[in-house]
Motif scaffolding. Structure first.
Motif, PDB file in Angstrom:
ATOM      1  N   ASP A 191       2.513  20.314 -35.156  1.00  8.78           N
ATOM      2  CA  ASP A 191       2.565  18.872 -35.559  1.00  8.78           C
ATOM      3  C   ASP A 191       3.825  18.294 -34.848  1.00  8.78           C
ATOM      4  O   ASP A 191       4.931  18.813 -35.265  1.00  8.78           O
ATOM      5  CB  ASP A 191       2.764  18.669 -37.009  1.00  8.78           C
ATOM      6  CG  ASP A 191       1.229  18.930 -37.600  1.00  8.78           C
ATOM      7  OD1 ASP A 191       0.159  18.817 -36.830  1.00  8.78           O
ATOM      8  OD2 ASP A 191       0.937  19.264 -38.793  1.00  8.78           O
ATOM      9  N   CYS A 192       3.778  17.071 -34.563  1.00  8.21           N
ATOM     10  CA  CYS A 192       5.212  16.475 -33.804  1.00  8.21           C
ATOM     11  C   CYS A 192       5.459  15.104 -34.878  1.00  8.21           C
ATOM     12  O   CYS A 192       4.696  14.574 -35.496  1.00  8.21           O
ATOM     13  CB  CYS A 192       4.698  15.839 -32.536  1.00  8.21           C
ATOM     14  SG  CYS A 192       5.938  14.967 -31.573  1.00  8.21           S
ATOM     15  N   PRO A 193       6.822  15.119 -34.942  1.00  5.62           N
ATOM     16  CA  PRO A 193       7.167  13.985 -35.830  1.00  5.62           C
ATOM     17  C   PRO A 193       6.844  12.642 -35.490  1.00  5.62           C
ATOM     18  O   PRO A 193       6.531  11.707 -36.289  1.00  5.62           O
ATOM     19  CB  PRO A 193       8.831  14.064 -35.772  1.00  5.62           C
ATOM     20  CG  PRO A 193       9.035  15.322 -35.247  1.00  5.62           C
ATOM     21  CD  PRO A 193       7.799  15.853 -34.374  1.00  5.62           C
ATOM     22  N   CYS A 194       6.154  12.624 -34.309  1.00  4.28           N
ATOM     23  CA  CYS A 194       5.633  11.120 -33.896  1.00  4.28           C
ATOM     24  C   CYS A 194       4.316  10.867 -34.560  1.00  4.28           C
ATOM     25  O   CYS A 194       3.802   9.924 -34.622  1.00  4.28           O
ATOM     26  CB  CYS A 194       5.588  10.982 -32.376  1.00  4.28           C
ATOM     27  SG  CYS A 194       4.336  12.066 -31.620  1.00  4.28           S
ATOM     28  N   GLY A 195       3.810  11.977 -35.166  1.00  7.08           N
ATOM     29  CA  GLY A 195       2.449  11.809 -35.784  1.00  7.08           C
ATOM     30  C   GLY A 195       1.324  12.568 -35.071  1.00  7.08           C
ATOM     31  O   GLY A 195       0.099  12.782 -35.537  1.00  7.08           O
ATOM     32  N   GLY A 237       0.821  18.930 -30.993  1.00 11.22           N
ATOM     33  CA  GLY A 237       0.893  19.695 -29.657  1.00 11.22           C
ATOM     34  C   GLY A 237       1.485  18.946 -28.514  1.00 11.22           C
ATOM     35  O   GLY A 237       1.385  18.947 -27.137  1.00 11.22           O
ATOM     36  N   CYS A 238       2.229  17.876 -28.931  1.00 16.11           N
ATOM     37  CA  CYS A 238       3.054  17.279 -27.560  1.00 16.11           C
ATOM     38  C   CYS A 238       4.091  17.959 -26.758  1.00 16.11           C
ATOM     39  O   CYS A 238       4.590  19.021 -27.384  1.00 16.11           O
ATOM     40  CB  CYS A 238       3.794  15.972 -28.348  1.00 16.11           C
ATOM     41  SG  CYS A 238       3.276  15.025 -29.162  1.00 16.11           S
ATOM     42  N   VAL A 239       4.131  17.505 -25.672  1.00 15.72           N
ATOM     43  CA  VAL A 239       5.402  18.365 -24.849  1.00 15.72           C
ATOM     44  C   VAL A 239       6.397  18.584 -25.358  1.00 15.72           C
ATOM     45  O   VAL A 239       7.002  19.557 -25.186  1.00 15.72           O
ATOM     46  CB  VAL A 239       5.291  17.465 -23.447  1.00 15.72           C
ATOM     47  CG1 VAL A 239       6.528  18.076 -22.551  1.00 15.72           C
ATOM     48  CG2 VAL A 239       4.239  17.233 -22.782  1.00 15.72           C
ATOM     49  N   GLY A 254       7.103  12.783 -23.215  1.00 18.12           N
ATOM     50  CA  GLY A 254       7.316  13.658 -24.208  1.00 18.12           C
ATOM     51  C   GLY A 254       6.028  14.031 -25.284  1.00 18.12           C
ATOM     52  O   GLY A 254       5.966  14.891 -26.029  1.00 18.12           O
ATOM     53  N   HIS A 255       5.518  12.691 -25.308  1.00 17.66           N
ATOM     54  CA  HIS A 255       4.286  12.635 -26.355  1.00 17.66           C
ATOM     55  C   HIS A 255       2.863  12.837 -25.662  1.00 17.66           C
ATOM     56  O   HIS A 255       1.867  12.283 -26.171  1.00 17.66           O
ATOM     57  CB  HIS A 255       4.632  11.690 -27.492  1.00 17.66           C
ATOM     58  CG  HIS A 255       5.697  11.797 -28.035  1.00 17.66           C
ATOM     59  ND1 HIS A 255       6.188  12.601 -29.236  1.00 17.66           N
ATOM     60  CD2 HIS A 255       7.228  11.299 -27.905  1.00 17.66           C
ATOM     61  CE1 HIS A 255       7.347  12.727 -29.447  1.00 17.66           C
ATOM     62  NE2 HIS A 255       7.941  11.769 -28.751  1.00 17.66           N
ATOM     63  N   MET A 256       2.871  13.382 -24.661  1.00 20.14           N
ATOM     64  CA  MET A 256       1.462  13.640 -24.243  1.00 20.14           C
ATOM     65  C   MET A 256       1.133  14.745 -24.767  1.00 20.14           C
ATOM     66  O   MET A 256       1.878  15.917 -24.888  1.00 20.14           O
ATOM     67  CB  MET A 256       1.536  13.842 -22.537  1.00 20.14           C
ATOM     68  CG  MET A 256       1.622  12.701 -21.961  1.00 20.14           C
ATOM     69  SD  MET A 256       1.761  12.886 -19.927  1.00 20.14           S
ATOM     70  CE  MET A 256       0.694  13.746 -19.458  1.00 20.14           C
TER      71      MET A 256
HETATM   72 ZN    ZN Z   1       4.821  13.374 -30.121  1.00 19.99          ZN
END
Ligand code: ZN
Length: 317
Positions: free
Chosen positions: A174-178, A181-183, A164-166
């Motif tokens: 922006d993704c909450p993971c930092g 453009g993550c999946v 999911g974070h590729m």
């Molecule tokens: Zn992510």
């Protein structure tokens, strides 16, 4: 040869539900219990709920299990036996393994991430001929796990398989993971809804969830259709990259969003993979829906537990 059959108890810890099941080494589910996760409660209240759902499942099955397997939402630390699920704020570095060791003394307790358990469950109960399998869970988030030659690839920190974070678009949201453009920013339930709302979709009456969005897409609403097409394209890119990297035989996709909208996603995912893949070894990947549904994680946790007591029923090469 005397063959002793074994039973284990499996626990699936998620932000919305706690599920426990007693499962035999032939893959039979002997009992199953499920309760809502008291996710906003204190750490001890949560721990008590976990112990109760596990002991209830054991009581229903009518006998003590040989081992315990846990699949938990992450992050987790398998070496320390602790969990810190993002959606369970009271548990940060919580010693879940120790809690179950105390509740069920003398039995080995194994812990893995929920994505790893899903992939192992799919391998054990439906794809044991697969030498390279990617399991994907598409729901509130997007998780996964890779099983190569029968072994879940945990990685040095226990986090391998986080598909999911590729990053599939460096200019993406922006993704909450930092990351960016993550999946997950295209394919998770909240991301589908966020994009659809921003594009002008206003839901149908009260319900503006992914189920309503899927119904609108089936009825021909162009925004709703586009939302699922974007999600399918994001998943297809991740599958392509993973397949190029790991020479995958199988991709099995489960989770609430993928299951509820399979008719809107799978044909497009397969089509995109065929359209974009170069080498034949990438194009040969099979892409299937999960046959186990919400129970894949429980079967995977059971497989972990069975292996911990030396049970060879879960094939590994
Ligand atoms: Zn992510």
């Amino acid at each position: 040869v005397i063959s002793l059959s074994r039973t284990v108890v499996a626990l699936d810890v998620g932000g919305t539900k706690l599920a426990a099941a007693v499962i035999g080494d032939d893959g039979t589910m002997l009992s199953r219990r499920q309760v809502p996760t008291p996710a906003r409660e204190a750490a001890q209240v949560l721990a008590d709920a976990v112990v109760r759902v596990v002991t209830d499942a054991i009581e229903d099955a009518g006998g003590p299990p040989d081992a315990v397997g846990i699949g938990s939402a992450g992050p987790i630390d398998p070496a320390a036996g602790t969990v810190s699920p993002i959606n369970i704020p009271a548990w940060r570095g919580f010693p879940l393994v120790e809690v179950l060791e105390r509740a069920l003394p003398g039995r080995p307790v194994r812990l893995a991430g929920d994505g790893h358990c899903m992939a192992l469950g799919e391998y054990w109960r439906g794809h044991s001929a697969s030498r390279a399998l990617l399991g994907m869970v598409v729901s509130t988030g997007v998780g996964g796990g890779i099983v190569l030659d029968g072994q879940v690839q945990a990685g040095p920190t226990g986090n391998a398989g986080h598909i999911g974070h590729m990053v599939i678009d460096p200019r993406g949201p922006d993704c909450p993971c930092g990351g960016r453009g993550c999946v997950e920013m295209y394919a998770s339930g909240p991301s589908l809804l966020r994009w659809a709302h921003a594009a002008g979709w206003c839901g149908t009456g009260q319900a503006a969830d992914t189920r309503a969005l899927a119904e609108c897409a089936r009825a021909g609403d162009p925004i709703a259709r586009d939302a699922f097409t974007r999600a399918a394209d994001a998943i297809a890119l991740a599958v392509l990259c993973a397949s190029a990297l790991a020479d995958l035989d199988d991709v099995v996709i489960g989770g609430g969003v993928a299951t509820g909208a399979h008719d809107l996603l799978f044909a497009r995912i397969r089509e995109q993979v065929q359209r974009l893949a170069g080498p034949a070894f990438i194009r040969r990947v099979r892409i299937d829906r999960s046959a186990l549904g919400g129970d894949a994680g429980l079967f995977g946790a059971a497989a972990l537990a069975l292996r911990s007591v030396g049970d060879a029923c879960v094939p590994s090469r």
